[in-house]
Design an enzyme around this catalytic site. Structure first.
Site, short mmCIF file in Angstrom:
data_model
loop_
_atom_site.label_atom_id
_atom_site.label_comp_id
_atom_site.label_asym_id
_atom_site.label_seq_id
_atom_site.Cartn_x
_atom_site.Cartn_y
_atom_site.Cartn_z
CG ASP A 18 -2.34 0.44 0.83
OD1 ASP A 18 -2.74 0.20 -0.32
OD2 ASP A 18 -3.02 1.04 1.68
CG ASP A 319 -10.24 -7.68 11.71
OD1 ASP A 319 -11.03 -6.85 12.20
OD2 ASP A 319 -9.13 -7.91 12.20
#
Length: 604
Positions: A18, A319
């Site tokens: 990223d 998550d």
């Protein structure tokens, strides 16, 4: 992925960078060269511990000098590049590597503003190891970024990986791993597939994911930073019994179909570009063009990505949020915890980093609790027990309110000679005592009886719970509240899991490391000082004036906090190493504690 006992030509590895760093791409280029030698070496010698760093740190690894020399050569080149901050010509092997780096990392390229970078490092139909066995596909990805665009930190990167992998290989099963995780069990993939593809299990087609627990290497036998056994291993066993365990962000095998909608609404093949992709090499220009398109910033605009498709946006704990919504949609999930850890990550041993990570988790949980997907409303209609279980997670940060109250209010009242609890021999006193003992005894028995649990680990676990309760929990509540009224915005910080030698030695000895200025330590030190002063004053007063039985509960609470804060007093007054509490934190805590005591005198 390359460590699994599974045909290499049936696997693909997608690496998300990223930050868009040329150093990361260079490191993977070097790793592919080493892998051509390392994988045959593992097969020939039947090596189970296939992480090179872990293997060469063992006795067996010390005997494999030739392979170790290759590894050290690769490692040395990468470390030189990192130290220099760039990849110089003397580190590159071949013109192809130089062209790949120069193509993307131009003068206009920055971490926050750059085009999508997709580089196929290995292609299974072309690349083989030194023995002629095929290597898995290996693809480097850095999604497109533009200034002013919300990139949805981790969940956004995962959704790009989903789309790019669908455009290139479209495997039906996905494994998500954090960058610090290694595979410790070559059979982990087969274990997951046994659940996902079991022909004799009626619920198997509706299993969205198989979650392995987060396990850590390098954990001290007393582990003061806490390896989160309750969150990652004990509680998920109960949720597994309900068919809806929680996703913890790594070590999870997903059925790709599950990330595209409820079981009843998703066709077997979810990638509309499948026919266009078939018959083409993943390194072809047509496939790469399609992959760059789905990795662009604008691709998700006007779509359901992050809302009903893929990994879900709206919470820092994407998550848990994603796994929770999949369970709400009617999918099942499985918790798999074999005796041999399937995956191992680096332990987070710096106390400040552990508290910082918990702060962001707590903010994310509050975002789930106060969203339209509140577990007490959204999930409880279909599975009430599971709804309460997920509500336990979502509202967990609110523990900060009672913990802060018990850390200060009884003590300040005691300092001002105000009695809040029943005196000894009062029937209500025995009720308080019974509830306290049973709660702690239940927690201790549950923790100690679970596999690697010990009394000392449990003591440090409950100590960390109290520390979090007066530091990251209240700060998370404050930050979340300010965000809701538009006063402040939070930014996610990646925790640092590397250790220098002195810090490593302190952790191995179970010694708390307070060696940085932190608002967490300021709150903790203030709590410690207030309780110590009140305890000393109260004991002296009881000895001189009597009446100890009337304030026993308050004195006991105060003493309990003091015992838990013994490492803080040591760091404030006696330690001379780098882990001692900074003088500025100690001085500020003394002033704040004195101020609280003075103010309480007028308020009470």
């Amino acid at each position: 992925m390359t460590v699994f006992d599974y045909p290499m030509e049936k696997m693909s590895v997608y690496v998300s960078d990223d930050g868009g760093s040329e150093l990361t791409l260079f490191a993977f280029m070097e790793a592919t060269r080493f892998a051509r030698h390392w994988l045959p070496f593992c097969r020939e010698n039947k090596i189970q511990e296939r992480c090179p760093e872990a293997y060469f740190g063992s006795l067996d690894g010390e005997q494999s000098k030739g392979m170790k020399d290759l590894y050290e050569e690769m490692k040395g080149k990468i470390e030189r590049a990192v130290m220099q901050g760039r990849v110089t010509d003397d580190l590159l092997d071949g013109e192809e590597a130089r062209i790949a780096l120069e193509k993307y990392w131009t003068a206009e390229f920055t971490r926050r503003d750059h085009p999508a970078v997709i580089k196929v490092l290995l292609e299974t139909s072309v690349d083989v190891d030194i023995t002629g066995h095929p290597l898995p596909n290996l693809v480097y990805i850095s999604r497109e970024k533009k200034r002013g665009v919300d990139h949805h930190f981790k969940a956004g990167a995962l959704n790009v990986l989903m789309r790019v992998s669908a455009a290139m290989t479209n495997a039906p099963v996905l494994l998500t791993l954090d960058c610090d995780m290694i595979c410790n069990d070559p059979q982990a993939l087969q274990r997951a597939l046994c659940h996902l593809l079991d022909p004799h299990e009626e619920a198997s087609p509706k299993i969205a994911f198989v979650q392995f627990p987060q396990r850590f290497r390098g954990v001290d036998k007393h582990d003061y930073a806490n390896e989160f056994s309750n969150i990652f291993r004990i509680n998920p066993m109960g949720l597994d019994g309900l068919g809806c365990t929680n996703h913890v962000g790594t070590g999870c095998f997903f059925r790709r179909r599950a990330l595209h909608g409820p079981p009843s609404s998703v066709p077997m093949h979810t990638n509309s570009n499948c026919s266009e992709r078939c018959g083409k090499m993943i390194n072809s220009e047509a496939i790469l063009r399609m992959a760059r398109d789905v990795a662009s910033c604008d691709y998700e605009h006007g779509t359901k990505w992050g809302l009903e498709i893929g990994f879900r946006y709206g919470s820092l704990v994407e998550d848990l949020y994603t796994g929770y919504q999949l369970n709400c949609e009617g999918w099942k999930s499985v918790f798999c915890d074999p005796d041999e850890p399937a995956f191992l990550g680096d332990v987070l041993s710096r106390l400040n980093d552990a508290l910082s990570q918990n702060e962001w988790w707590m903010i994310g949980l509050l975002e789930v609790a106060f969203s339209k997907h509140n577990p007490l409303v959204y999930f409880i209609k279909t599975n009430p027990v599971a709804g309460f279980a997920f509500a336990h997670y979502a509202f967990y940060p609110i523990w900060g309110i009672p913990i802060m109250a018990y850390a200060f209010l009884p003590q300040l009242a005691l300092f001002n000679q105000i009695k809040l609890f029943p005196k000894v021999l009062d029937p209500w006193f025995f009720l308080y005592t019974y509830i306290f003992i049973m709660a702690y005894l239940h927690d201790m028995v549950e923790f100690v009886s679970f596999k690697e649990g010990t009394l000392m680990k449990w003591w440090n676990h409950q100590r960390m719970w109290m520390i979090k309760g007066v530091t990251c929990f209240p700060i998370a509540l404050l930050v979340f509240s300010l965000q809701k009224i538009g006063v402040s915005a939070a930014a996610f910080n990646v925790t640092n899991k590397s250790l220098d030698d002195p810090q490593s030695m302190r952790y191995e000895k179970g010694v708390f490391d307070f060696g940085v200025w932190s608002p967490f330590f300021l709150l903790l030190a203030t709590t410690a000082v207030v309780n110590l002063v009140v305890l000393v004053v109260s004991v002296v007063r009881c000895v001189m004036e009597g009446g100890f039985g009337e304030v026993l509960v308050q004195v006991f609470l105060c003493g309990g906090v003091v015992v838990n804060c013994l490492p803080v007093y040591e760091a404030m007054m006696f330690r001379k190493d780098g882990g001692r509490l900074p003088g500025g934190v100690t001085a500020t805590a003394l002033v704040l504690a004195l101020g609280l005591l003075v103010v309480s005198h007028f308020c009470f």
